[in-house]
Motif scaffolding. Structure first.
Motif, PDB file in Angstrom:
ATOM      1  N   PHE A 130      72.317  38.976  55.896  1.00 26.72           N
ATOM      2  CA  PHE A 130      71.389  39.352  54.828  1.00 26.72           C
ATOM      3  C   PHE A 130      70.828  38.067  54.246  1.00 26.72           C
ATOM      4  O   PHE A 130      71.578  37.188  53.827  1.00 26.72           O
ATOM      5  CB  PHE A 130      72.121  40.178  53.759  1.00 26.72           C
ATOM      6  CG  PHE A 130      71.217  40.749  52.711  1.00 26.72           C
ATOM      7  CD1 PHE A 130      70.440  41.865  52.971  1.00 26.72           C
ATOM      8  CD2 PHE A 130      71.138  40.168  51.455  1.00 26.72           C
ATOM      9  CE1 PHE A 130      69.602  42.394  52.009  1.00 26.72           C
ATOM     10  CE2 PHE A 130      70.304  40.687  50.492  1.00 26.72           C
ATOM     11  CZ  PHE A 130      69.536  41.808  50.765  1.00 26.72           C
ATOM     12  N   SER A 131      69.505  37.936  54.254  1.00 23.89           N
ATOM     13  CA  SER A 131      68.822  36.720  53.776  1.00 23.89           C
ATOM     14  C   SER A 131      69.379  35.474  54.457  1.00 23.89           C
ATOM     15  O   SER A 131      69.699  34.478  53.815  1.00 23.89           O
ATOM     16  CB  SER A 131      68.944  36.594  52.256  1.00 23.89           C
ATOM     17  OG  SER A 131      68.323  37.665  51.616  1.00 23.89           O
ATOM     18  N   ASP A 132      69.525  35.540  55.772  1.00 21.95           N
ATOM     19  CA  ASP A 132      69.986  34.434  56.617  1.00 21.95           C
ATOM     20  C   ASP A 132      71.433  33.995  56.360  1.00 21.95           C
ATOM     21  O   ASP A 132      71.845  32.938  56.817  1.00 21.95           O
ATOM     22  CB  ASP A 132      69.046  33.222  56.499  1.00 21.95           C
ATOM     23  CG  ASP A 132      67.657  33.530  57.012  1.00 21.95           C
ATOM     24  OD1 ASP A 132      67.546  34.305  57.983  1.00 21.95           O
ATOM     25  OD2 ASP A 132      66.683  32.993  56.450  1.00 21.95           O
ATOM     26  N   LEU A 133      72.201  34.764  55.616  1.00 22.38           N
ATOM     27  CA  LEU A 133      73.618  34.482  55.398  1.00 22.38           C
ATOM     28  C   LEU A 133      74.433  35.661  55.922  1.00 22.38           C
ATOM     29  O   LEU A 133      74.000  36.808  55.835  1.00 22.38           O
ATOM     30  CB  LEU A 133      73.917  34.269  53.916  1.00 22.38           C
ATOM     31  CG  LEU A 133      73.256  33.055  53.265  1.00 22.38           C
ATOM     32  CD1 LEU A 133      73.468  33.073  51.759  1.00 22.38           C
ATOM     33  CD2 LEU A 133      73.807  31.762  53.861  1.00 22.38           C
ATOM     34  N   THR A 134      75.611  35.367  56.473  1.00 18.57           N
ATOM     35  CA  THR A 134      76.474  36.428  56.977  1.00 18.57           C
ATOM     36  C   THR A 134      77.476  36.819  55.904  1.00 18.57           C
ATOM     37  O   THR A 134      78.157  35.965  55.327  1.00 18.57           O
ATOM     38  CB  THR A 134      77.226  35.969  58.241  1.00 18.57           C
ATOM     39  OG1 THR A 134      76.264  35.612  59.233  1.00 18.57           O
ATOM     40  CG2 THR A 134      78.121  37.075  58.777  1.00 18.57           C
ATOM     41  N   TYR A 135      77.549  38.108  55.629  1.00 19.04           N
ATOM     42  CA  TYR A 135      78.484  38.661  54.658  1.00 19.04           C
ATOM     43  C   TYR A 135      79.404  39.627  55.379  1.00 19.04           C
ATOM     44  O   TYR A 135      78.982  40.338  56.296  1.00 19.04           O
ATOM     45  CB  TYR A 135      77.732  39.410  53.549  1.00 19.04           C
ATOM     46  CG  TYR A 135      76.845  38.518  52.721  1.00 19.04           C
ATOM     47  CD1 TYR A 135      77.350  37.824  51.628  1.00 19.04           C
ATOM     48  CD2 TYR A 135      75.502  38.351  53.041  1.00 19.04           C
ATOM     49  CE1 TYR A 135      76.537  36.997  50.864  1.00 19.04           C
ATOM     50  CE2 TYR A 135      74.688  37.524  52.294  1.00 19.04           C
ATOM     51  CZ  TYR A 135      75.205  36.850  51.201  1.00 19.04           C
ATOM     52  OH  TYR A 135      74.405  36.023  50.455  1.00 19.04           O
ATOM     53  N   ASN A 136      80.646  39.673  54.966  1.00 17.41           N
ATOM     54  CA  ASN A 136      81.608  40.628  55.516  1.00 17.41           C
ATOM     55  C   ASN A 136      81.674  41.816  54.574  1.00 17.41           C
ATOM     56  O   ASN A 136      82.189  41.713  53.470  1.00 17.41           O
ATOM     57  CB  ASN A 136      82.976  39.970  55.672  1.00 17.41           C
ATOM     58  CG  ASN A 136      82.954  38.934  56.767  1.00 17.41           C
ATOM     59  OD1 ASN A 136      82.406  39.176  57.838  1.00 17.41           O
ATOM     60  ND2 ASN A 136      83.530  37.787  56.509  1.00 17.41           N
ATOM     61  N   ILE A 137      81.144  42.932  55.014  1.00 17.03           N
ATOM     62  CA  ILE A 137      81.091  44.146  54.204  1.00 17.03           C
ATOM     63  C   ILE A 137      82.351  44.962  54.458  1.00 17.03           C
ATOM     64  O   ILE A 137      82.601  45.396  55.588  1.00 17.03           O
ATOM     65  CB  ILE A 137      79.833  44.980  54.538  1.00 17.03           C
ATOM     66  CG1 ILE A 137      78.558  44.151  54.374  1.00 17.03           C
ATOM     67  CG2 ILE A 137      79.789  46.260  53.707  1.00 17.03           C
ATOM     68  CD1 ILE A 137      78.269  43.696  52.969  1.00 17.03           C
ATOM     69  N   PRO A 138      83.165  45.188  53.415  1.00 15.27           N
ATOM     70  CA  PRO A 138      84.380  45.985  53.607  1.00 15.27           C
ATOM     71  C   PRO A 138      84.057  47.468  53.763  1.00 15.27           C
ATOM     72  O   PRO A 138      83.298  48.028  52.973  1.00 15.27           O
ATOM     73  CB  PRO A 138      85.192  45.723  52.331  1.00 15.27           C
ATOM     74  CG  PRO A 138      84.250  45.152  51.342  1.00 15.27           C
ATOM     75  CD  PRO A 138      83.059  44.639  52.072  1.00 15.27           C
ATOM     76  N   ILE A 139      84.631  48.060  54.799  1.00 16.11           N
ATOM     77  CA  ILE A 139      84.371  49.471  55.096  1.00 16.11           C
ATOM     78  C   ILE A 139      85.674  50.183  55.442  1.00 16.11           C
ATOM     79  O   ILE A 139      86.692  49.558  55.731  1.00 16.11           O
ATOM     80  CB  ILE A 139      83.380  49.648  56.260  1.00 16.11           C
ATOM     81  CG1 ILE A 139      83.971  49.090  57.558  1.00 16.11           C
ATOM     82  CG2 ILE A 139      82.031  49.027  55.959  1.00 16.11           C
ATOM     83  CD1 ILE A 139      83.279  49.585  58.805  1.00 16.11           C
ATOM     84  N   CYS A 140      85.590  51.495  55.445  1.00 16.71           N
ATOM     85  CA  CYS A 140      86.672  52.343  55.964  1.00 16.71           C
ATOM     86  C   CYS A 140      86.006  53.511  56.680  1.00 16.71           C
ATOM     87  O   CYS A 140      85.119  54.155  56.129  1.00 16.71           O
ATOM     88  CB  CYS A 140      87.576  52.836  54.837  1.00 16.71           C
ATOM     89  SG  CYS A 140      88.985  53.759  55.464  1.00 16.71           S
ATOM     90  N   VAL A 141      86.403  53.725  57.908  1.00 16.90           N
ATOM     91  CA  VAL A 141      85.884  54.823  58.724  1.00 16.90           C
ATOM     92  C   VAL A 141      87.043  55.778  58.993  1.00 16.90           C
ATOM     93  O   VAL A 141      88.086  55.366  59.501  1.00 16.90           O
ATOM     94  CB  VAL A 141      85.299  54.292  60.059  1.00 16.90           C
ATOM     95  CG1 VAL A 141      84.855  55.435  60.945  1.00 16.90           C
ATOM     96  CG2 VAL A 141      84.157  53.326  59.802  1.00 16.90           C
ATOM     97  N   TRP A 142      86.856  57.031  58.615  1.00 14.87           N
ATOM     98  CA  TRP A 142      87.881  58.068  58.797  1.00 14.87           C
ATOM     99  C   TRP A 142      87.501  58.943  59.981  1.00 14.87           C
ATOM    100  O   TRP A 142      86.396  59.477  60.028  1.00 14.87           O
ATOM    101  CB  TRP A 142      88.001  58.919  57.542  1.00 14.87           C
ATOM    102  CG  TRP A 142      88.513  58.158  56.374  1.00 14.87           C
ATOM    103  CD1 TRP A 142      87.783  57.541  55.401  1.00 14.87           C
ATOM    104  CD2 TRP A 142      89.878  57.926  56.034  1.00 14.87           C
ATOM    105  NE1 TRP A 142      88.611  56.951  54.491  1.00 14.87           N
ATOM    106  CE2 TRP A 142      89.908  57.168  54.850  1.00 14.87           C
ATOM    107  CE3 TRP A 142      91.094  58.296  56.619  1.00 14.87           C
ATOM    108  CZ2 TRP A 142      91.093  56.776  54.243  1.00 14.87           C
ATOM    109  CZ3 TRP A 142      92.266  57.898  56.014  1.00 14.87           C
ATOM    110  CH2 TRP A 142      92.262  57.154  54.842  1.00 14.87           C
ATOM    111  N   ILE A 143      88.430  59.107  60.902  1.00 14.81           N
ATOM    112  CA  ILE A 143      88.187  59.880  62.110  1.00 14.81           C
ATOM    113  C   ILE A 143      89.024  61.155  62.042  1.00 14.81           C
ATOM    114  O   ILE A 143      90.256  61.095  62.019  1.00 14.81           O
ATOM    115  CB  ILE A 143      88.549  59.063  63.370  1.00 14.81           C
ATOM    116  CG1 ILE A 143      87.741  57.758  63.381  1.00 14.81           C
ATOM    117  CG2 ILE A 143      88.317  59.887  64.625  1.00 14.81           C
ATOM    118  CD1 ILE A 143      88.218  56.756  64.405  1.00 14.81           C
ATOM    119  N   GLU A 144      88.347  62.281  62.007  1.00 17.81           N
ATOM    120  CA  GLU A 144      89.047  63.565  61.942  1.00 17.81           C
ATOM    121  C   GLU A 144      89.438  64.026  63.357  1.00 17.81           C
ATOM    122  O   GLU A 144      88.885  63.543  64.343  1.00 17.81           O
ATOM    123  CB  GLU A 144      88.159  64.610  61.269  1.00 17.81           C
ATOM    124  CG  GLU A 144      87.918  64.289  59.788  1.00 17.81           C
ATOM    125  CD  GLU A 144      87.201  65.402  59.074  1.00 17.81           C
ATOM    126  OE1 GLU A 144      87.885  66.144  58.352  1.00 17.81           O
ATOM    127  OE2 GLU A 144      85.978  65.514  59.239  1.00 17.81           O
TER     128      GLU A 144
END
Length: 176
Positions: free
Chosen positions: A53-67
């Motif tokens: 984002f805007s030429d900088l790398t950010y680590n976006i915290p996520i959680c993916v739930w698989i049913e």
């Protein structure tokens, strides 16, 4: 690790492919709480995905739930801000951080998979960032017990900030 209710080989392969590329994601069985309050043990992937984002790398915290009905149904996806972050509600992000993208709404078995979902999330987050830093740091919240400190002579004191932001100490005659 996967219960029998999952298509074990299929789900295991999809998770393997996803974590091979997104190395900070960690698979685990965790308890998911639905909106109606019911709970269920589900497979999840938790960690960060890199987003430019805007030429900088950010680590976006996520959680993916698989049913258990995956891959017939899309996973449930959330951004999970750290204490220093806040959710940017927008076109694809709800107030509670749920990711709601067309890719999830148009999910088709055989055409959509976990790895592609994570790639789409990263691409969307490059255009519409789901998180931002808080404008002011939140004060540390500690229990009353943790705010008290014991001197070598056995007296207790508590550190509190003054109006000018500098600490002052108040001694407590009582012992805990």
């Amino acid at each position: 690790m996967l219960p029998r209710s999952y298509l074990r080989k299929y789900v295991a392969h999809d998770i393997y492919v996803a974590i091979t590329y997104f190395k900070s994601l960690v698979p685990a069985m965790k308890e998911y709480v639905y909106e109606d309050g019911t709970t269920k043990n589900l497979m999840s992937l938790t960690g960060t995905i890199p987003v430019v984002f805007s030429d900088l790398t950010y680590n976006i915290p996520i959680c993916v739930w698989i049913e258990p009905n995956y891959p017939n149904a899309a996973p449930m996806c959330y951004v999970r801000p750290t204490r220093e972050m806040m959710i940017v509600r927008g076109k694809y992000i709800s107030n509670d951080g749920e990711v709601k993208m067309p890719y999830l709404n148009d999910w088709k078995k055989g055409e959509c998979d976990l790895f592609s979902l994570l790639q789409v999330m990263a691409a969307v987050f490059e255009e519409l960032t789901p998180l931002c830093m808080r404008p002011y740091p939140e004060p540390e919240q500690a229990s009353c017990w943790l705010q008290f400190h014991r001197e070598e002579d056995g007296r207790y004191f508590v550190s509190l900030p003054r109006g000018d932001g500098q600490p002052f100490q108040h001694e407590d005659e009582t012992s805990c």
